[in-house]
Design a protein around this motif. Sequence first.
Motif, short mmCIF file in Angstrom:
data_model
loop_
_atom_site.label_atom_id
_atom_site.label_comp_id
_atom_site.label_asym_id
_atom_site.label_seq_id
_atom_site.Cartn_x
_atom_site.Cartn_y
_atom_site.Cartn_z
N UNK A 244 0.86 -1.18 0.00
CA UNK A 244 0.00 0.00 0.00
C UNK A 244 0.89 1.22 0.00
N UNK A 245 0.29 2.33 -0.40
CA UNK A 245 1.06 3.57 -0.38
C UNK A 245 0.23 4.69 0.22
N UNK A 253 -3.49 3.61 -0.58
CA UNK A 253 -3.98 2.97 -1.81
C UNK A 253 -3.19 1.69 -1.99
N UNK A 254 -3.86 0.67 -2.42
CA UNK A 254 -3.18 -0.59 -2.72
C UNK A 254 -2.47 -0.44 -4.05
N UNK A 255 -1.16 -0.70 -4.07
CA UNK A 255 -0.43 -0.47 -5.32
C UNK A 255 0.14 -1.75 -5.92
N UNK A 256 -0.21 -2.91 -5.38
CA UNK A 256 0.22 -4.15 -6.03
C UNK A 256 0.66 -5.19 -5.03
N UNK A 257 0.80 -6.40 -5.53
CA UNK A 257 1.22 -7.49 -4.66
C UNK A 257 2.16 -8.40 -5.43
N UNK A 273 5.74 -4.82 -8.19
CA UNK A 273 4.46 -4.24 -7.74
C UNK A 273 3.49 -3.97 -8.88
N UNK A 274 4.01 -3.70 -10.05
CA UNK A 274 3.09 -3.40 -11.14
C UNK A 274 3.88 -2.85 -12.31
N UNK B 50 -11.84 2.53 -3.42
CA UNK B 50 -10.85 2.79 -4.46
C UNK B 50 -10.99 1.67 -5.48
N UNK B 52 -10.23 -0.22 -9.02
CA UNK B 52 -9.14 -0.42 -9.99
C UNK B 52 -9.75 -0.77 -11.34
N UNK B 59 -10.68 -1.56 -3.28
CA UNK B 59 -10.25 -1.46 -1.89
C UNK B 59 -11.31 -0.66 -1.15
N UNK B 134 -10.56 -6.03 0.42
CA UNK B 134 -10.71 -6.03 -1.03
C UNK B 134 -12.01 -6.72 -1.40
N UNK B 177 -13.00 6.65 -5.30
CA UNK B 177 -11.72 6.95 -5.96
C UNK B 177 -11.46 5.88 -7.01
N UNK B 182 -1.59 -0.27 -13.82
CA UNK B 182 -1.49 -1.73 -13.97
C UNK B 182 -0.76 -2.29 -12.77
N UNK B 183 -1.52 -2.71 -11.77
CA UNK B 183 -0.87 -3.28 -10.60
C UNK B 183 -0.63 -4.77 -10.84
N UNK B 184 0.32 -5.28 -10.10
CA UNK B 184 0.59 -6.72 -10.19
C UNK B 184 -0.31 -7.44 -9.18
N UNK B 245 0.36 9.00 -8.26
CA UNK B 245 0.71 8.25 -7.07
C UNK B 245 1.52 7.07 -7.54
N UNK B 248 0.97 5.30 -10.78
CA UNK B 248 -0.44 5.28 -11.11
C UNK B 248 -1.04 6.67 -10.96
#
Lengths: 375, 457
Positions: A244-245, A253-257, A273-274, B50, B52, B59, B134, B177, B182-184, B245, B248
């Motif tokens: 998260x960031x 905000x979730x930015x990846x896993x 992360x993405x 939020x 995606x 989220x 989630x 939001x 493109x998140x992984x 951010x 993104x």
Amino acid sequence: MRRAKLGLVILGFLALAATNAQGRIKLVALPERDVTIIRLDNPHVCLVEEERVLTLQKGVNKVDFSWKGVRIDPDSIRLRVLSHPEAVQLLSLSFPPDEAALVWKIASPEGWEERVRISYLLSGIDRLVEYRARTEKDEKNLVLNAYMVLRNFSGEDFERAKVFLDSGGAFEKRIQNGETKRMLFFTARPIPITKTYTWDAAVKPHDPDKAPETVGIPVHYIVENKVSHGLGESALWAGKARIFQDDGQGTSVFIGEDQATFTPVGDRMELYIGDTREIKVTQRKMFEKKINVRRNNSNAIVLYDTDELFTVKVENFKKEPIVLTLIEHISGQWDGEESNFKYEKETANRIKFLVPVPANGSEMLSFHYHRRNCR
Amino acid sequence: MIARKSFRQIRPLALILLIVLGLPMAFPQSTVEAKVDLVTLPERDRVQMTIYNTADLTLIREVRRLTLRHGGNRLQFGWANTLIDPTSVSLKALKNPDKVVLLDVSFPPRTRGLAEWNIDSEIAGEEPVEITFFTSGISWNAFYLATLTPDEGAMDLEGYVRVTNRSGEDYANAQTRLLVGKINLIDRIIDLARREFPYGRPAEIAVAPAAPPEAKVMLEEAERVMRKVAKEVEKKPKEIIKEALSEYFLYTIEGTETIPNGWGKRLPSFKQPGIPVVSLYKYDEERWGDRVLRFLQFKNDKDHKMGREPLPGGLVKVFRRIDEEAHLSYEGADTTRYIPIGEKVELNLGAARDVRVRAVLIEFRTDHFMFNNRGDVSGWDEYRTFRVGVSNFRSVPIKVEVWRHFDTVHWDLTNYGDYGVYEKVDLKTAKYSLELPPNTKKVFTYGLTTRHGRRAE
């Protein structure tokens, strides 16, 4: 679901021959488990150690241990005498037919209480590690929370168990059969991180304008498992990491896993992360020619070198400058002739450039090389 | 900022939260009995979602007020009939984060869609907590409506986003939001939501059959909510605040939104009149055969009155004003890719009928033969002359690109006539760029020399 049945039955008997003929006699005494240790330091196997106090009679005692519905590996079961290891003797161990059980014969010189430790490998129980990290808005540091997830589908309920991992102290938990339990394992803060962008010529399209959608360039966070980086106490286990960031709005905000890999102390963990779509890379072959041509008697070419040149345009649409890691692959024997960026030869056929690109700017890399002794 | 509107409860659903009190903390005797002992049902104070767009993921962050006892507190949450990923649920005390500690989360046996938090509290009384998780089933996408001026020199562009909620859950007065990026993801949220055991079982991961939300009941419920919400008259269209951010972009919609399950909502994202555009036509036999494709070209930058935000990928429908009464004609549509700030945009409007390119071979000859020791041909040159005619039958000025590909790297071009700008794109590609006034034609020829066999060595 079947209730777990892990029972320990002790039967002291004096007339050995007589009782033997009648088969096993059950449920005479069921000593309470004193301390149970669940050891999860091996990633594949769980070792359980439990201590019980047996009331032994003078002579030969029969101890019946059964595990109906519990996924014990019978060949792994061991019994260790703790109170009088010199005096008390383990005579034999036998498995009755068609039962998840065994019988120990124990000889004791006196009638007394004897503490024993029974250990066995248990399947259907394990632990996962899960990470949740939160980076600051500038992505310089992150706070790492590691959680342990205990999954118990072994058939056995553990009312009080000391759970050991490969490092750190034990923690005491109650975990029933069929239960999954997640708990905070450690928090590390703040850990400095490095962010990388990697474009690999063998993976990404060379002409992004012709790709069906905007080509994303993988973004990684690098976490170093070092004391100087707020970690380094023990290896970081493999597990899912969700990142998260801070969003500057008081929330995140979730930015990846990514699936983190096992990271020993001193090593680095790379988390994908993405993809960024704010960097565009276009590679073009601009020149390729045979040189130093050598011929046989029939005037056919038998050996030659090449003269080759490719360009890579890197466009940065971000408001901040970036450094792009650019991976190129050149097969066979080759020599670099001229490059306007420094590169590192990672393997014989793989080279790495670090290309700094200013904010909202672009750079053009040009690499001139020869492949040698092509046949 | 999180909007602090008063909470309007629809259903206390997203998470069913029950505080279970009066139980010994450390090692409760029986979890099965404990579940009967529910006491409080805290309301959602505020909700933030939020959403995606490149993954089926949202989220959710909600704030609720828990009434805690000193010592051990057990809290149940349920996610049955939703598409929530139970492994993502987390809880954080907002006022006293050091005094209210989540010890563990348990997914007890013989229950499904239910978990328990064990909370140790050093305070007694009300504590706001933030619960995040989630969910699958809420999505958004971008789309655009473009209107060209009659002379096609400029374009008005309107961007929209559409949010659709099929999560099985109503979200009322939620700060909304949208995340562009493109998140992984290593697991799909919907798969995690449908697992029989939230973390699977050791050495096996069970996926239970989907239990779709009861659509009809939820629709009725949703309509009721919408009627209620409709009373709040909005005075102006909501703004969407956009900021970068990480890699993104985060779009925050002004105020709050109520999006019941099953409903969609369209929100204007931006509107920009007068973007200068170029009508660009491309001819590339390798890609499109003998058709000429029409593109609208502009850049997402300040020179084109854009450049404030990236454009998420989406369908662009292009119209043209054809008269003073602003009647429209439909020109075509294209799905754009993600366009970062500063990047050029080329909207492909399909094959053009009123711009024509003909490239024909008008001469072919060979020369400079070489022979080997046996007297066989071992090398030669080929000479071709092509004539390219480009016709603009339109009443507007246009730009045309003629792309030529060669099947060898040993080539030379000699150009004659009005060939415009010539560029070697790469080893086997060249491009001619021409500008044509309305209703004009240009013809040029080029000579192509290719070397073969030993002539190429």
